[in-house]
Write a protein that holds these residues in place. Sequence first.
Motif, short mmCIF file in Angstrom:
data_model
loop_
_atom_site.label_atom_id
_atom_site.label_comp_id
_atom_site.label_asym_id
_atom_site.label_seq_id
_atom_site.Cartn_x
_atom_site.Cartn_y
_atom_site.Cartn_z
N THR B 3 -10.24 2.79 -3.92
CA THR B 3 -8.95 2.13 -3.78
C THR B 3 -7.83 3.18 -3.72
O THR B 3 -6.89 3.06 -2.98
CB THR B 3 -8.69 1.19 -4.97
OG1 THR B 3 -9.95 0.67 -5.35
CG2 THR B 3 -7.75 0.09 -4.60
N PHE B 5 -7.91 6.10 -2.44
CA PHE B 5 -7.84 6.63 -1.08
C PHE B 5 -7.00 5.70 -0.19
O PHE B 5 -6.15 6.15 0.55
CB PHE B 5 -9.26 6.75 -0.53
CG PHE B 5 -9.31 7.04 0.95
CD1 PHE B 5 -9.10 8.32 1.41
CD2 PHE B 5 -9.56 6.03 1.85
CE1 PHE B 5 -9.13 8.59 2.76
CE2 PHE B 5 -9.59 6.29 3.20
CZ PHE B 5 -9.37 7.58 3.65
N ASP B 6 -7.26 4.41 -0.34
CA ASP B 6 -6.55 3.46 0.51
C ASP B 6 -5.04 3.50 0.27
O ASP B 6 -4.26 3.48 1.21
CB ASP B 6 -7.07 2.05 0.26
CG ASP B 6 -8.32 1.81 1.08
OD1 ASP B 6 -9.30 1.33 0.52
OD2 ASP B 6 -8.31 2.13 2.27
N THR B 9 -3.39 6.48 1.95
CA THR B 9 -3.19 6.39 3.40
C THR B 9 -2.05 5.42 3.73
O THR B 9 -1.33 5.63 4.68
CB THR B 9 -4.47 5.93 4.12
OG1 THR B 9 -4.94 4.78 3.45
CG2 THR B 9 -5.50 7.02 4.16
N VAL B 10 -1.90 4.40 2.90
CA VAL B 10 -0.81 3.46 3.13
C VAL B 10 0.52 4.19 2.99
O VAL B 10 1.43 4.03 3.79
CB VAL B 10 -0.87 2.30 2.12
CG1 VAL B 10 0.39 1.46 2.22
CG2 VAL B 10 -2.08 1.44 2.38
N ALA B 13 1.28 6.10 5.96
CA ALA B 13 1.63 5.24 7.09
C ALA B 13 3.10 4.82 7.03
O ALA B 13 3.72 4.62 8.05
CB ALA B 13 0.74 4.00 7.09
N SER B 14 3.66 4.68 5.80
CA SER B 14 5.03 4.22 5.73
C SER B 14 6.01 5.39 5.54
O SER B 14 7.17 5.20 5.26
CB SER B 14 5.18 3.20 4.61
OG SER B 14 4.81 3.80 3.39
#
Lengths: 503, 331
Positions: B3, B5-6, B9-10, B13-14
């Motif tokens: 989690t 890691f996720d 990356t989010v 992305a922002s």
Amino acid sequence: MTEENGQSDFRLRATGLSKRYGAVQALADVDFDLKSGEVVALLGENGAGKSTLVKVLSGLVSPDSGTIEIGGQPVNISSSSRSQAAGIAVVQQEYSTIGALSVAENLVLGKANSPFLWTRAKLHAQARTLLAEVGLEHISPGTKVEELSVAEMQLLEVARVLSRDAKIVIFDEPTAALSARETEKVLSVVKNLAVKGISVIYVTHRLPEVFAIADRVSIFRNGRSLPSVNVRDVDVATVIQMMLGRKLESMYPERIAVAGDENLVLDDVVISGLSSPVTLRARKGEILGLTGQLGSGADLVVKALASETPILGGSVTIDGSPMSAPDRATGLASGITYCSPDRKRSGIFAGLSIVRNLSSSWLSSVATAGVVSPRRERATAASFAASFAIDSSRLGSSVGKLSGGNQQKVALARWLGNDPKLFLVEEPTRGVDVGARSDIYAKLRGLCEQGMTVVVSSSDTNEIHGLCDTIATFYHGDMVGVRPAEDWTEDALVAAVMNRSEK
Amino acid sequence: MSTQFDTSTVATASAPAPRSRRVAEFVITWSLPLLLLLTLIIATATTPGFLAFANLRGILINTAVIGIAAVGLTPVTLSGNLVSLAVTQQAMLAAVVFFPLLAVGVPLPLAILLVIVILAAVGVAQGVFVAVGLNPMITTLAAGAIIFGLATLVTGGRVVSAPAVDTRWLALSSPLGLPLPIYIFIGFTILTTLFIDRTVTGRKISLAGANRETARLSGVSFRSATIASFVVLGIGTAISGIVVAAQAGQATTLDLPTLTSNVIAAVLVGGTAIQGGFGSPLRSALGALMIAIFSQVMLLHDFSHGVRLAAVGALVVVMVSVLHVIRKKAV
């Protein structure tokens, strides 16, 4: 089959396929094989990697790594024409036939090695042979395609694929929009293909179809494939267990007992597209979940409440008074908000700023005599953005540039200024990363605490099971069961949406 | 694939947009003003007498006529209804109606108001047809033909004028040294820009053009947005037609033959997206100015008429293609 050599008894073998889209690992080191005359079913939840594999095999997507062999020889199928030349054909969900042309004409579209001139007789003779192979012998080759039924079009699609002498045929949920009888027909055509030595990859969400036609089943989970198993060796329960694996339960907010009065009451409501009337109740402050596979009709109840699909009979009452909303604008004015499932097409204004997106449906409430106050607009939008955990420093940048998760938060937060009583959402987290998912779930729960009634339709059973208070399941145009969430196990829920007999 | 890691990356992305996007945004916002400035500098440096008052004055009056109509056309484009092909005929109708009103003794302010109301009604009529689903190009093409036909029928193709009333001051008086039409042009541009940016109706016009389906689900009526946008076009062509008529002191049905194409060119050079949703009346005003200066420079350098027309055409193609490509990058 002629070039089949002794080195390999696999017609198709893919090893170590990986594909990454941004932060999402769509395929992770996937192995897949297919013998001649064999039907292999691909199973898995939405986003598990099935469709990416289909896209790789049909040449639409190039894998980041991995090799594909056909008949023992490594092949390059990096474009759809190369994939076709290698003998792979895909029967699409969306029909690629041309309505204004005749059946016979459609059958030769895009066909290689055509004669210099097609005479009508030659065209029709060829068409008749192909039509007979897919059980459409009753259709005249001169019929316009637009006059065919959905099932007939799907079968015509199969005939087109046959006309290309494909050795490997991929079916991508061919029965999603078909009735039970029509489904039978498609399944028997698939079986016939296998008997003729054609290898079939069959993507589906319906377990009975897997057990009816497949020799082996390959299960996908989070971009990985489990070793395929012989269908004879497993039963429905095992397959579901394999599909689900272990789940992160913590993603979902805790349910809070806010059992208010029933404020949404549907009595024998006849909805266009559903084959039987629907009776449902939702209490103030609860999340009602509707789930079923694509084409099951779970979304139609939400669409009907949003005035997006006609209600043909029965009664819908909201807070004791009958719902009367002939169109979306009236529904919105009476506190029924609707978040569409297709974010790009009808959920956001991709080119406009976050503020303009958020304010689009409640401009009048920050306007005096028709003149918008930019200060009030921005302040209100900022408060909604903050409550949905949208980065407030970027309110001026366009929504199209945000990640899928942030776009979805904007698509949902857009409705908060309409003082919603009934908050309708379709597919709340389609294409959304894990972090944003839990934000969205928490917020939907938060809306309930503010006294809204939330109705969610989703084909993601895990999401429905984790999020909702009451769950209704749909299969093939019928509502098959409504129970409080605690009476559903996730396995039972998956079984109910995939298999009519096990409700 | 934890989690943790996720989430990381989010966060990436922002993070702030990548460089290419910021460059694209910069180009979209500033390309037109910078190009305008560049043309002005080149014009001043290479063209003797470019900044001479008489020359500027000519440019400005010419710009005002095209610019007012282009500003009026912008809401139609913004609403997702492409362009009107009846701009010439609408402005001509305004001019041809204006003089007979004066001739029968209607006071000037009332005559102007009446012309505006009549052209707004012509806009409503076209808006209604487009709103029920007719193609806007076909509807406006037909409306143009009907207006031209009826006007020719009524005037018998003769020149109309009102010799007893002096209207030339409307075009020629120069408070604070600038011709009156320029003030009208600037005023109309400001009002229309505010209308689009600040009023509920104006915002709905842009929303309907940005994504018709999302707009519908947001309770925005494409029909009302379409009708409102055609009303603004009616008002713009009315004012534009009156300025031309006042300047000439007479009008015929054959006036302003190139107005439609000039006005569309101004909207496109200004950078309003032809598919709707993005752009502004202010941009169209600058687009009109840009084309006028460009043409004037070529005129002063003795380029032939054909070369000038072709060059303006090329300018439209270049601006539209560049902005189209960049916009795809930015969104």
